[in-house]
Structures are given as C-alpha cells and as structure tokens.
Motif scaffolding. Structure first.
Motif, PDB file in Angstrom:
ATOM      1  N   GLY A  58       0.874  -1.228  -0.007  1.00  0.00           N
ATOM      2  CA  GLY A  58       0.053  -0.122   0.149  1.00  0.00           C
ATOM      3  C   GLY A  58       0.856   1.214   0.047  1.00  0.00           C
ATOM      4  O   GLY A  58       2.104   1.285   0.540  1.00  0.00           O
ATOM      5  N   PHE A  59       0.612   2.287  -0.610  1.00  0.00           N
ATOM      6  CA  PHE A  59       1.152   3.471  -0.696  1.00  0.00           C
ATOM      7  C   PHE A  59       1.534   4.012   0.779  1.00  0.00           C
ATOM      8  O   PHE A  59       2.566   4.460   0.942  1.00  0.00           O
ATOM      9  N   ASP A  60       0.586   3.949   1.492  1.00  0.00           N
ATOM     10  CA  ASP A  60       0.696   4.479   2.960  1.00  0.00           C
ATOM     11  C   ASP A  60       1.773   3.502   3.720  1.00  0.00           C
ATOM     12  O   ASP A  60       2.091   3.854   4.765  1.00  0.00           O
ATOM     13  N   GLY A  61       1.936   2.471   3.317  1.00  0.00           N
ATOM     14  CA  GLY A  61       2.943   1.481   3.902  1.00  0.00           C
ATOM     15  C   GLY A  61       4.362   1.612   3.476  1.00  0.00           C
ATOM     16  O   GLY A  61       5.184   0.970   4.202  1.00  0.00           O
ATOM     17  N   LEU A  62       4.685   2.402   2.371  1.00  0.00           N
ATOM     18  CA  LEU A  62       5.781   2.584   1.878  1.00  0.00           C
ATOM     19  C   LEU A  62       7.133   3.097   3.178  1.00  0.00           C
ATOM     20  O   LEU A  62       8.172   2.336   3.295  1.00  0.00           O
ATOM     21  N   ILE A  63       6.761   4.252   3.650  1.00  0.00           N
ATOM     22  CA  ILE A  63       7.446   4.868   4.555  1.00  0.00           C
ATOM     23  C   ILE A  63       7.722   4.008   6.008  1.00  0.00           C
ATOM     24  O   ILE A  63       8.978   3.707   6.131  1.00  0.00           O
ATOM     25  N   PRO A  64       6.844   3.432   6.320  1.00  0.00           N
ATOM     26  CA  PRO A  64       6.656   2.436   7.506  1.00  0.00           C
ATOM     27  C   PRO A  64       7.711   1.402   7.132  1.00  0.00           C
ATOM     28  O   PRO A  64       8.676   1.004   7.849  1.00  0.00           O
ATOM     29  N   ALA A  65       7.694   0.874   5.650  1.00  0.00           N
ATOM     30  CA  ALA A  65       8.424  -0.391   5.456  1.00  0.00           C
ATOM     31  C   ALA A  65       9.823   0.212   5.275  1.00  0.00           C
ATOM     32  O   ALA A  65      10.780  -0.769   5.451  1.00  0.00           O
ATOM     33  N   LEU A  66      10.266   1.220   4.871  1.00  0.00           N
ATOM     34  CA  LEU A  66      11.636   1.920   4.934  1.00  0.00           C
ATOM     35  C   LEU A  66      12.220   1.975   6.376  1.00  0.00           C
ATOM     36  O   LEU A  66      13.122   1.531   6.594  1.00  0.00           O
ATOM     37  N   GLU A  67      11.339   2.603   7.076  1.00  0.00           N
ATOM     38  CA  GLU A  67      11.807   2.712   8.590  1.00  0.00           C
ATOM     39  C   GLU A  67      11.879   1.297   9.147  1.00  0.00           C
ATOM     40  O   GLU A  67      12.790   1.327  10.224  1.00  0.00           O
ATOM     41  N   ALA A  68      11.339   0.286   8.937  1.00  0.00           N
ATOM     42  CA  ALA A  68      11.580  -0.833   9.544  1.00  0.00           C
ATOM     43  C   ALA A  68      12.555  -1.791   8.972  1.00  0.00           C
ATOM     44  O   ALA A  68      13.054  -2.740   9.177  1.00  0.00           O
ATOM     45  N   ARG A  84       7.685  14.086   4.559  1.00  0.00           N
ATOM     46  CA  ARG A  84       8.209  12.918   4.261  1.00  0.00           C
ATOM     47  C   ARG A  84       9.796  12.883   4.690  1.00  0.00           C
ATOM     48  O   ARG A  84      10.497  12.019   5.108  1.00  0.00           O
ATOM     49  N   ALA A  85      10.430  14.000   4.433  1.00  0.00           N
ATOM     50  CA  ALA A  85      12.012  14.067   4.175  1.00  0.00           C
ATOM     51  C   ALA A  85      12.394  14.102   5.758  1.00  0.00           C
ATOM     52  O   ALA A  85      13.499  13.981   6.197  1.00  0.00           O
ATOM     53  N   GLN A  86      11.674  14.482   6.750  1.00  0.00           N
ATOM     54  CA  GLN A  86      11.618  14.183   8.071  1.00  0.00           C
ATOM     55  C   GLN A  86      11.874  12.551   8.495  1.00  0.00           C
ATOM     56  O   GLN A  86      12.700  12.531   9.366  1.00  0.00           O
ATOM     57  N   LYS A  87      11.096  11.770   7.734  1.00  0.00           N
ATOM     58  CA  LYS A  87      11.454  10.609   8.065  1.00  0.00           C
ATOM     59  C   LYS A  87      12.199   9.626   6.999  1.00  0.00           C
ATOM     60  O   LYS A  87      12.844   8.485   7.706  1.00  0.00           O
ATOM     61  N   VAL A  88      12.445  10.002   5.932  1.00  0.00           N
ATOM     62  CA  VAL A  88      13.426   9.075   4.982  1.00  0.00           C
ATOM     63  C   VAL A  88      14.186  10.132   4.189  1.00  0.00           C
ATOM     64  O   VAL A  88      13.911  11.372   4.302  1.00  0.00           O
ATOM     65  N   ASN A  89      15.219   9.599   3.717  1.00  0.00           N
ATOM     66  CA  ASN A  89      16.131  10.153   2.703  1.00  0.00           C
ATOM     67  C   ASN A  89      15.382  10.302   1.385  1.00  0.00           C
ATOM     68  O   ASN A  89      14.911   9.202   0.793  1.00  0.00           O
ATOM     69  N   PHE A  90      15.511  11.228   0.499  1.00  0.00           N
ATOM     70  CA  PHE A  90      15.188  11.373  -0.950  1.00  0.00           C
ATOM     71  C   PHE A  90      16.466  11.419  -1.675  1.00  0.00           C
ATOM     72  O   PHE A  90      17.344  12.150  -1.667  1.00  0.00           O
ATOM     73  N   SER A  91      16.316  10.843  -3.023  1.00  0.00           N
ATOM     74  CA  SER A  91      17.607  10.812  -3.934  1.00  0.00           C
ATOM     75  C   SER A  91      17.177  12.433  -4.447  1.00  0.00           C
ATOM     76  O   SER A  91      16.246  13.251  -4.149  1.00  0.00           O
ATOM     77  N   LYS A  92      18.130  12.692  -5.290  1.00  0.00           N
ATOM     78  CA  LYS A  92      17.704  13.978  -6.192  1.00  0.00           C
ATOM     79  C   LYS A  92      16.545  13.858  -7.047  1.00  0.00           C
ATOM     80  O   LYS A  92      15.989  12.714  -7.236  1.00  0.00           O
ATOM     81  N   PRO A  93      15.644  14.853  -7.333  1.00  0.00           N
ATOM     82  CA  PRO A  93      14.322  14.913  -7.589  1.00  0.00           C
ATOM     83  C   PRO A  93      14.577  13.826  -9.202  1.00  0.00           C
ATOM     84  O   PRO A  93      15.762  14.095  -9.875  1.00  0.00           O
ATOM     85  N   TYR A  94      13.890  13.051  -9.721  1.00  0.00           N
ATOM     86  CA  TYR A  94      13.987  12.492 -11.015  1.00  0.00           C
ATOM     87  C   TYR A  94      12.723  12.728 -12.034  1.00  0.00           C
ATOM     88  O   TYR A  94      12.804  12.264 -13.037  1.00  0.00           O
ATOM     89  N   TYR A  95      11.573  13.227 -11.459  1.00  0.00           N
ATOM     90  CA  TYR A  95      10.413  13.557 -12.492  1.00  0.00           C
ATOM     91  C   TYR A  95       9.846  14.937 -12.001  1.00  0.00           C
ATOM     92  O   TYR A  95       9.508  14.749 -10.707  1.00  0.00           O
TER      93      TYR A  95
END
Ligand code: ARG
Length: 231
Positions: A58-68, A84-95
């Motif tokens: 699920g889309f709302d499960g992606l960040i929790p899955a990264l954190e886990a 979101r950037a408080q919880k995960v790292n982002f690559s450079k923008p791609y689109y």
C-alpha cells in the motif's frame, strides 16, 4: 577471509504501490511490474551492480516499510515533501509532476481546484492529492487504496472529483477514462518525485544519486523517459 556475500549479487529491495500507470503497474500478461519508475530502478540497480527485487504494498505502507528496514528503497511516484523528508532520505528529484482534478464527463460546474469547496473528493490514501483535498473548505474527502478505485467511484457518482497526479491522470484519460471522465483546470502544485530510502543508509543515497547521474549522462534516462512519455 572471504566476505559473507561473496559470489552473491547485492540485492536492492524495492517497494512500490503498482496502480499508478505509467510509473508503476502490472503487465496484464506477464504480471511483471512495468512503467517508468520500474525501468528506472532496474537501470539504477544494473548501474550499481545490484539485483532488483520489487514488492508491492500500500502507498501509505512504504515509509513505514523503509523505517522498519523491510525494503531498501521506495520507488512509487513519491513526491518529495518536507514532512516525508523528516522520516526518510530522498534521492535527487527524477521527475517533475503536479496535481490535477478529474471530474465526470459533462460536469460543467467543477472547472478546477477553485470549484471544489463543499464537494465530495476522492484521492489515494497517504498521497499529496489526499492532503490537498483535506485543505479544501467543507470538502468531504474519501481516501481509496488506489487511484483506479477513486476513478471507479467517480464513474459511479460517489465522488464529485478526484485529485491525483497529472501524468497519471493524463495516462488514465488516454487509456481508459476519456468516455467517462475529463481532466479540468491548471495543475495545482509543482511536485518533484524522488526515490525514498531509510535515513540510516546514507551510503545508499550516494550510490543511487551517482547511478541516476550516470543514467542521465549516458542517455539511458532519456530513453526510458521517451518510452513512457514520448519526446
Ligand atoms: N505523488 C503523490 C504522492 O507522493 C502520489 C504518489 C502515488 N504513487 C503510487 N504509486 N500510487 O503523494
């Protein structure tokens, strides 16, 4: 002493919510995950010498899955946001993307974001579209697991409008929706998609950004772009 993983390719575990054509969706015949994001992450994996394993969630499960630590990266048309950037790292923008409104064919009252006050609005759960919908005065927001479910409800008359990413709405209109639905108004936001990763793995972010740069330089990124969006 040989390394524990000697002879084995590194595996890059990718999470995605695959009802987001043309970025990620399931090929009807092969059941493979296909789309711009899927081609891009496979190319990045190849560039890094990693084996790409894609799993759906699920889309709302992606960040929790990264954190886990259940997945290494989320590639899912995910907009880079401050929250979101408080919880995960982002690559450079791609689109580069943005949000638009889709209404039923023949609806002459909703001509864009400005006409959504007090309306029933559908969006995918956990998305920037759902966030924007919640900011609209007196709107009744209904969140769906996937954008196609929101579009079905629009067709059925259960919602007045759907807020979703423009390139996905464009594709939906072109492929299936143009009889029943129409896209209206100007895009509301400018959004950048990024590949999300755990904050713990800073090395990975460097590798992903490096691979992304290389693919932009060697023309591979452009090839993938043209395959899905034309010139
Ligand atoms: N860009 C929007 C967001 O980040 C929607 C992404 C939805 N992606 C998907 N694969 N369903 O919130």
């Amino acid at each position: 002493k040989p390394a524990a993983n000697e002879g084995k390719a590194t595996v890059l575990k990718v999470g995605t919510e695959p009802s987001f054509a043309p970025f990620e969706f399931q090929d009807e015949k092969s059941k493979d995950y296909v789309g711009f994001d899927m081609d891009l992450i496979r190319a990045i994996g190849k560039q890094m010498g990693a084996e790409v394993e894609i799993q759906s969630m699920g889309f709302d499960g992606l960040i929790p899955a990264l954190e886990a630590g259940n997945i290494d990266v989320a590639v899912s048309g995910m907009t880079i946001t401050e929250e979101r950037a408080q919880k995960v790292n982002f690559s450079k923008p791609y689109y580069k993307s943005g949000l638009t409104v889709v209404v039923k064919t023949g609806n002459n009252t909703i001509k864009g974001f400005g006409d959504l006050e007090g309306k029933k609005i559908g969006a995918q759960i956990g998305t920037t579209g759902a966030e924007e919908a919640k900011k609209i005065k007196n709107a009744q927001v209904r969140e769906f697991n996937t954008p196609p479910e929101a579009f079905m409800e629009l067709k059925a008359g259960g919602v007045d409008a759907v807020i979703n990413d423009k390139p996905v709405n464009d594709y939906f209109m072109k492929e299936t929706g143009s009889k029943d639905a129409q896209q209206v108004g100007e895009p509301l936001t400018a959004e950048d998609y990024g590949i999300a990763m755990s904050k713990k793995n800073t090395e990975l972010a460097d590798k992903i950004n490096k691979a992304l740069d290389e693919l932009k330089q060697n023309g591979e990124y452009d090839k993938i772009y043209e395959k899905w969006f034309g010139k």
